[in-house]
Scaffold this motif. Structure first.
Motif: not given
Length: 564
Positions: A268-284
């Motif tokens: 349902k999503m790519s590996g890049g989205m998985m890593i990027a999602g972790s970074i976005l959550l930390g920033r949020a």
């Protein structure tokens, strides 16, 4: 008004100085938060594009781009912080005079606070305006951007972000509830301890001479220990809740990776989205966590702002006196009575005194008869309970304190010279006019003594300056009292530390002050000073026993002595 809305109103008032640069700060924060997407975009490109295509040129190109973006982020953060630093300096330059004046104003609230506490409160407010709290506050509106991108990746990631926000909001609420009371009590008790310590420092000589340092130290330690325990209690709560906040953030970032990995496995999503999602959550979550970390500073700032607001408001409510013409020195005291808090009987009772321009008055009486208190009332430092003190027909309370100070001289019992040169002390720390300083020193017959000091008038007084004897301090303070040829001079025990030579110089000074048509009040236990005054006031337990010309009062005293 509810407590929360009241705190919001206070916060808006505290942040009011930011208003002129708010638009610039918002613009910088917008650009910064957009640039903060770069790490997530970079990871998307590396995992979903570079690794699949094995294109090294693409890797070098996007790496170079992201490094440039990081450089821009660093520059923008530096400029944003520099703006707040300049705002802090501007607040200090524009408000410090007002704060200083309020700290030493005549309002009852100002007298109940130490000047050091007022300055500390101003610093606490300034730290809120220009500290990390404001930066976190500017980043808060951009949290929906990061959360929205997480929902765009996959809704479970967005839900995790929302849950994290709610949990951190709960932590912030618990932090406020648990730390508010101990922090407020700790601040109040610490202020009392500091006030006590400052007072002990001012009277260190008598405290040391009487061996009172250990006992007074124990009293101070009791206050300090109580404040420290409350502070530890609040810090413990904050440390626990801050740890909970970090746990929530780290857990959610790991969960995002775990949920992201599951979604990758489901296709349902790519590996890049998985890593990027972790970074976005930390920033949020970063602004919310930063706000929790600065909560103690915020609570201290709330209390400091409320105290400063009350102090400035009490000063503003005092009517500014009318600008009166310079006085000539006619003094009249009518039906003056003074009651002090905690005292059953009046300190001064029904005092009536009248002095013409250039007349001199000696106030005599036993210890605790009210002589020094009367001196302070004559200068407007203490407001009488009833009756009035008038200078040239105007009540002393009608005079602005700073303007009245130009026309009066005062030599108190407790002589205090301040850090600076002899000339600066004599000139009352105005711009030094050499001619006026020398005239005052000559009028006080202290010019030759000053010339014998290591650097003369440039000799520094204070921790790193000359160590003056009691007599030297008293004679320099006398020169300060007569600086600028004031119209009214009050001398409280001016010969307490003087030798015979100093006594003669003081008598000569009183004679010269009369020649200059300066009205003088002298308080003294030494009777030989009576030979150079015009009038005498005898106080007995705060009551006017005798008042009249020198000859009349001395004759009455002789008759009373003969009758006894």
């Amino acid at each position: 008004m509810s407590e929360s809305s009241g705190k919001l109103a206070i916060l808006l008032q505290i942040l009011k100085p930011i208003k002129p640069i708010l638009a610039t700060l918002v613009l910088f924060s917008m650009v910064l938060n957009l640039l903060m997407l770069a790490p997530s975009i970079y990871m998307l490109q590396v995992y979903d594009r570079v690794l699949s295509s094995q294109n090294q040129f693409t890797l070098f190109a996007i790496t170079l781009i992201v490094l440039c973006v990081y450089l821009a982020i660093g520059l923008l953060e530096w400029v944003r912080s520099n703006l707040l630093l300049k705002l802090s300096a501007s607040m200090d330059l524009t408000q410090s005079d007002r704060i200083h004046a309020a700290a030493f104003s005549k309002s009852p609230l100002a007298r109940s606070m130490s000047p050091a506490q007022v300055v500390q409160d101003f610093a606490a407010v300034r730290q809120i305006v220009t500290g990390s709290f404001v930066l976190a506050l500017l980043d808060l509106p951009w949290i929906p951007l990061y959360v929205g991108l997480l929902f765009a990746f996959e809704w479970p990631l967005g839900v995790l972000a929302v849950v994290g926000m709610l949990l951190l909001a709960l932590v912030a609420f618990m932090t406020e509830k648990l730390t508010k009371e101990p922090l407020e009590k700790s601040t109040k008790i610490a202020s009392q301890a500091a006030f006590m310590l400052n007072k002990q420092h001012r009277h260190i000589e008598i405290i040391a001479a009487l061996g009172m340092i250990p006992m007074l130290g124990k009293r101070w330690q009791q206050y300090n220990r109580e404040a420290l325990l409350l502070q530890i209690q609040a810090s413990d709560y904050m440390a626990r809740l801050s740890a909970v906040g970090r746990y929530i953030r780290l857990t959610l970032q790991s969960l995002v990776l775990g949920v992201g990995a599951y979604l990758v496995l489901q296709g349902k999503m790519s590996g890049g989205m998985m890593i990027a999602g972790s970074i976005l959550l930390g920033r949020a979550l970063a602004p919310a966590e930063q706000l929790i970390g600065s909560w103690r500073q915020l609570i201290a700032g709330f209390g400091a702002y409320q105290r400063l607001s009350q102090l400035l408001a009490s000063e503003a409510t005092q009517e500014k006196p009318f600008d009166l013409p310079p006085p000539i020195g006619q003094l009249s005291i009518t039906q003056l009575t003074l009651m002090l808090e905690g005292r059953k009987d009046p300190v001064l009772r029904q005092i009536n005194v009248s002095l013409q321009v250039g007349e001199s008055l000696a106030v005599v009486g036993a210890s605790a008869s009210g002589k020094s208190t009367l001196a302070r009332v004559m200068l407007g430092l203490v407001t009488p309970t009833s009756g009035e003190v008038r200078l040239d027909g105007a009540d002393l309370q009608q005079w602005p304190r700073d303007k009245l100070g130009q026309y009066v001289g005062y030599l108190p019992q407790d002589i205090e010279l301040f850090e600076g040169t002899v000339a600066e002390n004599i000139a009352r720390f105005q711009e030094v006019d050499a001619q006026q300083v020398i005239e005052a020193a000559q009028l006080a017959h202290v010019h030759d003594m000053i010339l014998r000091l290591p650097q003369g008038y440039d000799t520094r007084i204070g921790e790193d300056g000359a160590k003056l004897s009691g007599g030297q301090r008293q004679r320099i303070a006398l020169a300060r009292a007569v600086f600028g040829q004031p119209k009214l001079v009050v001398l409280d025990e001016p010969n307490a530390n003087l030798d015979d030579q100093g006594d003669k110089a003081l008598a000569d000074t009183l004679i010269e002050l009369k020649k200059h048509q300066i009205t003088v009040i002298v308080i003294s236990h030494r009777t030989h000073i009576l030979a150079v005054v015009d009038r005498i006031l005898l106080l007995q337990e705060g009551t006017q026993a005798l008042f009249g010309s020198r000859e009349q009062v001395l004759q009455q005293l002789r008759q009373a002595g003969a009758a006894a």
